[in-house]
Structure formats: structure tokens, C-alpha cells
Enzyme design. Structure first.
Site, PDB file in Angstrom:
ATOM      1  N   LYS A   1       0.810  -1.173  -0.019  1.00  0.00           N
ATOM      2  CA  LYS A   1       0.014   0.116   0.174  1.00  0.00           C
ATOM      3  C   LYS A   1       0.865   1.433   0.077  1.00  0.00           C
ATOM      4  O   LYS A   1       0.627   2.166   0.810  1.00  0.00           O
ATOM      5  CB  LYS A   1      -1.061  -0.037   1.094  1.00  0.00           C
ATOM      6  N   ARG A   2       1.901   1.263  -0.841  1.00  0.00           N
ATOM      7  CA  ARG A   2       2.682   2.275  -0.850  1.00  0.00           C
ATOM      8  C   ARG A   2       2.158   3.572  -1.780  1.00  0.00           C
ATOM      9  O   ARG A   2       1.359   3.135  -2.432  1.00  0.00           O
ATOM     10  CB  ARG A   2       3.939   2.215  -1.583  1.00  0.00           C
TER      11      ARG A   2
END
Length: 189
Positions: A106-107
């Protein structure tokens, strides 16, 4: 790399081969690894990493014939301590090569930082695809899916299931779309 070597091509081949859509999450929660003490308190880093590896290896061994994809969650490995990334890499090596790896990270950060995250996810860990948060725009996504990573995959968060996602993602824009609908439209092209 050509289309034949892309993440989505690899995933489709796997789905076709086993007739399954199962994506197996590899989330070594501290409370599941050490239920008697409810977490990591008093547990050495080496013992944490060994327990996480064993937990994930057991899941991989039990589900490999049915898994279309594996999705290790980087946060649980990072929480193990300095050796957590090495443990994650060790787990990834246990996944059969024909099964795609979707790294749940979830960057979402500025271009240069995103490029470093992409390098870590693909070159260091060995992922075929990642999860990303697109709220910082295209330049936070591009390093994961262009140039040398054009064959990699990315799943962008549009609307998540946690109640707090409604704080932003269901907000109405001037176009009368919700923010998550706008994100989904941008992803779809």
C-alpha cells in the site's frame, strides 16, 4: 519485457492451470504467532522471524495446489524487526515460481521515494505486483509500472473496507462523483 512475461499474464496462466481464483494472504500476526503471550513482548527477533517463516511456509505448503496468487503483507514482516525483510525474502523464495506474488505494501509517495519502494519490492523482495495508494497521483504510481517495471502489476486502492475510509473516499467531488469513483475512473483509463 513483453506481454507474455507480465504479472497479469502469469496470473491468468496460473488461474487457467488450476481453475482457481484463490489469493492467499500471508499475514503473520504477532497474536497468531504467539497466542499464549498475545504478541511479541519478550520474544527475540530471531524467534519472531522463525515463527513467521514457519507460519507462512505451512500456509504455502497447504495451499500451493489451489493458490492463484500469494499476497504477503510487508507490514507484518517489517514489524518483526531488522530481520523482517530477510524473513519476507525467505518466505517469497518458498513460493513456487509459477505462482505470482502480490506484495501488499500500500505504498504511495513522491516519485524518488516511490522509485526506491519499487526497487525494494521487485528487485529485493521478488514481487510480481504490489498494492498502492494512489492519492498522491500518477508520479507516485509510475515508478512501479513503467520503464524497467512495465511488466509488473499494481492494484490501486480505490475504496477500502475500513470504516475510516469513508472520511475521504466517499466524499463528493464537484463532478458529483465520489473520490473513489474518480480514482477507479482514472485507473480504468
Amino acid at each position: 519485457m513483453g506481454e507474455k512475461n507480465s504479472f497479469f499474464s502469469k496470473l491468468q496462466s496460473r488461474v487457467d492451470a488450476i481453475e482457481s481464483l484463490l489469493c492467499v494472504g500471508l499475514d503473520p500476526h504477532a497474536k497468531e504467532l504467539f497466542p499464549d503471550i498475545g504478541g511479541f513482548e519478550g520474544v527475540s527477533e530471531e524467534a519472531r522471524c522463525d515463527a513467521a517463516y514457519t507460519f507462512c511456509k505451512t500456509l504455502i505448503d497447504a495451499t500451493a495446489p489451489y493458490a492463484a496468487c500469494y499476497k504477503p503483507n510487508a507490514a507484518f514482516f517489517e514489524a518483526l524487526g531488522v530481520g523482517g525483510v530477510a524473513c519476507l525474502k525467505r518466505v517469497v523464495k518458498e513460493i513456487p515460481p509459477e505462482i505470482p506474488i502480490l506484495l501488499d505494501v500500500k505504498r504511495g509517495d513522491i516519485g524518488s521515494t516511490a522509485a526506491a519502494y519499487a526497487e525494494a519490492s521487485y528487485d529485493e523482495v521478488g514481487a510480481d505486483a504490489v498494492t498502492l495508494s494512489p492519492l498522491m497521483g500518477w508520479d507516485s504510481i509510475a515508478p512501479f509500472v513503467t520503464d524497467k517495471y512495465a511488466s509488473k502489476g499494481a492494484f490501486l486502492l480505490c475504496k477500502t473496507s475500513n470504516p475510516g475510509s469513508n472520511d475521504l473516499l466517499t466524499s463528493r467531488l464537484t463532478s458529483d462523483q465520489t473520490l473513489y469513483e474518480k480514482i477507479a475512473g482514472l485507473v480504468a483509463g
